[in-house]
Design a protein around this motif. Structure first.
Motif, PDB file in Angstrom:
ATOM      1  N   LEU A  60       0.801  -1.220  -0.032  1.00  0.00           N
ATOM      2  CA  LEU A  60       0.191   0.091  -0.003  1.00  0.00           C
ATOM      3  C   LEU A  60       0.756   1.227   0.010  1.00  0.00           C
ATOM      4  O   LEU A  60       0.679   2.131  -0.704  1.00  0.00           O
ATOM      5  N   VAL A  61       1.899   1.300   0.865  1.00  0.00           N
ATOM      6  CA  VAL A  61       2.869   2.424   0.636  1.00  0.00           C
ATOM      7  C   VAL A  61       3.370   2.621  -0.581  1.00  0.00           C
ATOM      8  O   VAL A  61       3.562   3.616  -1.036  1.00  0.00           O
ATOM      9  N   TYR A  62       3.874   1.497  -1.188  1.00  0.00           N
ATOM     10  CA  TYR A  62       4.600   1.628  -2.549  1.00  0.00           C
ATOM     11  C   TYR A  62       3.504   2.247  -3.421  1.00  0.00           C
ATOM     12  O   TYR A  62       3.749   2.877  -4.290  1.00  0.00           O
ATOM     13  N   GLU A  63       2.331   1.614  -3.466  1.00  0.00           N
ATOM     14  CA  GLU A  63       1.365   2.282  -4.441  1.00  0.00           C
ATOM     15  C   GLU A  63       0.972   3.695  -4.268  1.00  0.00           C
ATOM     16  O   GLU A  63       0.816   4.473  -5.092  1.00  0.00           O
ATOM     17  N   LEU A  64       1.097   4.280  -2.924  1.00  0.00           N
ATOM     18  CA  LEU A  64       0.898   5.557  -2.645  1.00  0.00           C
ATOM     19  C   LEU A  64       2.052   6.429  -3.004  1.00  0.00           C
ATOM     20  O   LEU A  64       1.936   7.512  -3.772  1.00  0.00           O
ATOM     21  N   ASP A  65       3.142   5.861  -2.950  1.00  0.00           N
ATOM     22  CA  ASP A  65       4.417   6.516  -3.306  1.00  0.00           C
ATOM     23  C   ASP A  65       4.351   6.720  -4.795  1.00  0.00           C
ATOM     24  O   ASP A  65       4.717   7.861  -5.405  1.00  0.00           O
ATOM     25  N   LEU A  66       3.926   5.667  -5.693  1.00  0.00           N
ATOM     26  CA  LEU A  66       3.709   5.864  -7.137  1.00  0.00           C
ATOM     27  C   LEU A  66       2.775   6.983  -7.458  1.00  0.00           C
ATOM     28  O   LEU A  66       2.820   7.853  -8.390  1.00  0.00           O
ATOM     29  N   PHE A  67       1.767   6.678  -6.671  1.00  0.00           N
ATOM     30  CA  PHE A  67       0.515   7.942  -6.853  1.00  0.00           C
ATOM     31  C   PHE A  67       1.004   9.225  -6.546  1.00  0.00           C
ATOM     32  O   PHE A  67       0.877  10.342  -7.546  1.00  0.00           O
ATOM     33  N   LYS A  70       3.379  10.427  -9.359  1.00  0.00           N
ATOM     34  CA  LYS A  70       2.850  10.573 -10.576  1.00  0.00           C
ATOM     35  C   LYS A  70       1.951  11.996 -10.553  1.00  0.00           C
ATOM     36  O   LYS A  70       1.882  13.024 -11.594  1.00  0.00           O
ATOM     37  N   MET A  71       1.420  12.271  -9.407  1.00  0.00           N
ATOM     38  CA  MET A  71       0.556  13.539  -9.377  1.00  0.00           C
ATOM     39  C   MET A  71       1.659  14.616  -9.219  1.00  0.00           C
ATOM     40  O   MET A  71       1.475  15.830  -9.545  1.00  0.00           O
ATOM     41  N   SER A  72       2.879  14.856  -8.726  1.00  0.00           N
ATOM     42  CA  SER A  72       3.599  15.715  -8.494  1.00  0.00           C
ATOM     43  C   SER A  72       4.222  15.882  -9.997  1.00  0.00           C
ATOM     44  O   SER A  72       4.652  17.106 -10.326  1.00  0.00           O
ATOM     45  N   ARG A  75       1.829  17.683 -11.875  1.00  0.00           N
ATOM     46  CA  ARG A  75       1.499  19.281 -10.998  1.00  0.00           C
ATOM     47  C   ARG A  75       2.746  20.289 -11.802  1.00  0.00           C
ATOM     48  O   ARG A  75       2.374  21.335 -12.181  1.00  0.00           O
ATOM     49  N   ASN A  76       4.085  19.459 -11.806  1.00  0.00           N
ATOM     50  CA  ASN A  76       5.197  20.452 -12.406  1.00  0.00           C
ATOM     51  C   ASN A  76       4.981  20.529 -13.803  1.00  0.00           C
ATOM     52  O   ASN A  76       5.194  21.696 -14.323  1.00  0.00           O
ATOM     53  N   ALA A  77       4.529  19.658 -14.550  1.00  0.00           N
ATOM     54  CA  ALA A  77       3.991  20.001 -15.913  1.00  0.00           C
ATOM     55  C   ALA A  77       3.155  20.853 -16.070  1.00  0.00           C
ATOM     56  O   ALA A  77       3.301  21.616 -17.266  1.00  0.00           O
ATOM     57  N   ALA A  78       2.275  21.090 -15.453  1.00  0.00           N
ATOM     58  CA  ALA A  78       1.173  22.082 -15.526  1.00  0.00           C
ATOM     59  C   ALA A  78       1.823  23.476 -15.017  1.00  0.00           C
ATOM     60  O   ALA A  78       0.941  24.383 -15.576  1.00  0.00           O
ATOM     61  N   ALA A  79       2.621  23.730 -14.509  1.00  0.00           N
ATOM     62  CA  ALA A  79       3.146  24.901 -13.916  1.00  0.00           C
ATOM     63  C   ALA A  79       4.038  25.428 -15.173  1.00  0.00           C
ATOM     64  O   ALA A  79       4.139  25.214 -15.876  1.00  0.00           O
TER      65      ALA A  79
END
Length: 79
Positions: A60-67, A70-72, A75-79
């Motif tokens: 679960l921690v691994y899945e959260l880290d991947l998520f 990906k979100m980061s 977010r950086n690509a949109a900025a």
């Protein structure tokens, strides 16, 4: 004197194949991910078991880290 053993029955252990199925990746991918740069779910070694096992919470921690990565990235690509 016996070593201290902490058993957590609410955190099941997965074999490599079970962890891979839970994460939606191939078993070989899981092995490569954890052996590379310390990525992948943290393996747990148990003396009475021949291979490595993975705690459900570590998957679960691994899945959260991947998520979050990906979100980061998004977010950086949109900025």
């Amino acid at each position: 004197m016996a070593p201290n053993v902490i058993a957590d029955f609410d955190d099941p252990l997965y074999t490599t194949n079970e962890a891979a199925a839970h994460l939606g990746v191939s078993s070989q991918h899981l092995i490569n991910a954890r052996s590379g740069n310390g990525r992948g779910p943290r393996p747990t070694k148990i003396a009475s078991h021949r291979g490595v096992l993975y705690r459900a919470s570590d998957c679960l921690v691994y899945e959260l880290d991947l998520f979050l990565a990906k979100m980061s990235k998004n977010r950086n690509a949109a900025a």
